[in-house]
Design a protein around this motif. Structure first.
Motif, mmCIF file in Angstrom:
data_model
loop_
_atom_site.group_PDB
_atom_site.id
_atom_site.type_symbol
_atom_site.label_atom_id
_atom_site.label_comp_id
_atom_site.label_asym_id
_atom_site.label_seq_id
_atom_site.Cartn_x
_atom_site.Cartn_y
_atom_site.Cartn_z
ATOM 1 N N ALA A 226 -38.641 5.661 17.052
ATOM 2 C CA ALA A 226 -39.745 6.583 17.318
ATOM 3 C C ALA A 226 -39.720 6.955 18.786
ATOM 4 N N ASN A 227 -39.884 8.249 19.074
ATOM 5 C CA ASN A 227 -39.967 8.696 20.467
ATOM 6 C C ASN A 227 -41.340 8.417 21.062
ATOM 7 N N LEU A 228 -42.324 8.340 20.178
ATOM 8 C CA LEU A 228 -43.701 8.207 20.627
ATOM 9 C C LEU A 228 -44.477 7.352 19.633
ATOM 10 N N ALA A 229 -45.262 6.427 20.155
ATOM 11 C CA ALA A 229 -46.065 5.539 19.319
ATOM 12 C C ALA A 229 -47.529 5.667 19.706
ATOM 13 N N LEU A 230 -48.364 5.961 18.735
ATOM 14 C CA LEU A 230 -49.813 6.021 18.907
ATOM 15 C C LEU A 230 -50.389 4.927 18.023
ATOM 16 N N PHE A 231 -51.074 3.951 18.613
ATOM 17 C CA PHE A 231 -51.496 2.808 17.811
ATOM 18 C C PHE A 231 -52.774 2.200 18.356
ATOM 19 N N ASN A 232 -53.463 1.421 17.499
ATOM 20 C CA ASN A 232 -54.642 0.682 17.955
ATOM 21 C C ASN A 232 -54.318 -0.803 18.030
ATOM 22 N N GLU A 233 -54.953 -1.475 18.962
ATOM 23 C CA GLU A 233 -54.653 -2.873 19.218
ATOM 24 C C GLU A 233 -55.876 -3.545 19.817
ATOM 25 N N ALA A 234 -56.256 -4.689 19.242
ATOM 26 C CA ALA A 234 -57.399 -5.442 19.769
ATOM 27 C C ALA A 234 -56.975 -6.425 20.846
ATOM 28 N N ALA B 10 -47.510 5.171 23.680
ATOM 29 C CA ALA B 10 -46.242 4.844 24.339
ATOM 30 C C ALA B 10 -45.253 5.950 24.057
ATOM 31 N N ASP B 11 -44.538 6.422 25.086
ATOM 32 C CA ASP B 11 -43.526 7.457 24.870
ATOM 33 C C ASP B 11 -42.234 7.069 25.570
ATOM 34 N N ASP B 12 -41.118 7.619 25.095
ATOM 35 C CA ASP B 12 -39.804 7.244 25.616
ATOM 36 C C ASP B 12 -39.356 8.103 26.793
ATOM 37 N N GLY B 13 -40.214 8.996 27.276
ATOM 38 C CA GLY B 13 -39.868 9.818 28.422
ATOM 39 C C GLY B 13 -39.126 11.095 28.091
ATOM 40 N N SER B 14 -38.857 11.337 26.807
ATOM 41 C CA SER B 14 -38.173 12.563 26.414
ATOM 42 C C SER B 14 -39.102 13.758 26.627
#
Length: 306
Positions: free
Chosen positions: A159-167, A278-282
């Motif tokens: 994945a180039n980009l991750a959008l997620f929730n985290e406690a 989180a993104d990979d900078g692309s």
């Protein structure tokens, strides 16, 4: 015989301007319907809540109908509002398509986006719509899974980009977009909280909210059982409305039917849930990340209250 030709319109004929819907007002109306809130709609269209209210008032005056029911919790469409919404979406869509043809970004390529199911049906659609408006040549592949799997996909380069929730702490370097308190929710007047062991509605394994709920209960030695499992929070909400269980969910999901479990039941504190990016900078990932607003929640529709 001379014939007089009058250029005056009859007094009961409406002025042509009243027969043309204002595109900005249509866009604002769509934003209100999508977010369920004048405040969130105002953030989306970059206006003040009072300006948004004024736009809706003028729209109702122009059409001669009531478009919205307003109460303390959320905004609901009238029948006439539902009719207008279809037209308004088409008007806004056509306008955005036309602008993209002449002012669209030359950036092209593919973007692999990973997100959990809840964000996939709430925040992601609004962000993808913005991306299509600003960068119509980018192709997006979306993968929905648990927050834990989403982070793993990013680490492994899938994945180039991750959008997620985290406690807790994220597994990857990520941008903290916003946070919200987790609450124990139940049906208003429900009795599920009285049962022993405590019946829970949870998401799939790997969900941050599930881990927070089970960890908190185990930390205080409270007996529980998983009574209902769903891959989205809306499935958990359905179980709560049926009084099958209680659940650990963001406090914003409380509404006229769902309330926070009273303190006298002694359920442990849950902390906060965070949404990370989180993104990979692309270039394609950075284009997506640039769409994030300070109030990301203004993009997401609020849950239904029916």
């Amino acid at each position: 015989m001379n014939q007089e030709i009058s250029t005056n319109r009859p007094s009961d004929e409406p002025h042509p301007a009243t027969r043309t819907l204002n595109l900005d007002a249509a866009r604002t109306f769509v934003a209100i319907c999508d977010t369920g809130s004048f405040r969130r709609a105002a953030a989306r269209v970059n206006r003040s809540p009072s300006a948004v209210s004024l736009q809706v008032g003028k729209l109702e005056e122009q059409l001669g109908v009531r478009l919205l029911h307003r109460d303390a919790r959320r905004v609901r469409l009238t029948h006439q509002g539902e009719v207008l919404l279809g037209f308004a979406r088409r008007l806004v869509g056509i306008s955005d398509e036309a602008m993209a043809v002449f002012h669209g970004s030359p950036l092209s390529g593919s973007l692999r986006l990973a997100a959990p199911h809840d964000l996939g049906v709430s925040l992601v659609p609004g962000l993808l719509r913005r991306l299509a408006e600003t960068h119509p040549r980018i192709r997006v592949d979306v993968r929905l899974d648990s927050s834990e799997t989403v982070q793993r996909l990013f680490v492994e380069g899938d994945a180039n980009l991750a959008l997620f929730n985290e406690a807790g702490s994220p597994l990857v370097p990520a941008r903290d977009l916003f946070s919200e308190a987790l609450r124990w929710l139940m049906r208003d007047g429900g009795r599920a909280v009285e049962r022993d062991p405590l019946p829970l509605a949870v998401a799939e394994i790997g969900c941050a909210w599930r881990d927070a709920a089970l960890g908190a209960l185990e930390g205080v030695g409270r007996a529980y059982r998983v009574a209902y499992s769903s891959d989205t929070s809306m499935g958990q909400v359905a179980a709560l409305r049926a009084d099958l269980a209680v659940a650990a969910l963001p406090g914003s999901l409380a509404d006229r039917d769902l309330v926070e479990v009273p303190e006298h039941w002694g359920l442990p504190a849950l902390g906060r849930t965070h949404i990370y990016l989180a993104d990979d900078g692309s270039d394609t990932a950075k284009a997506f990340a640039a769409l994030i607003t300070p109030d990301l929640r203004s993009i997401a529709p609020t849950p239904p209250t029916t």
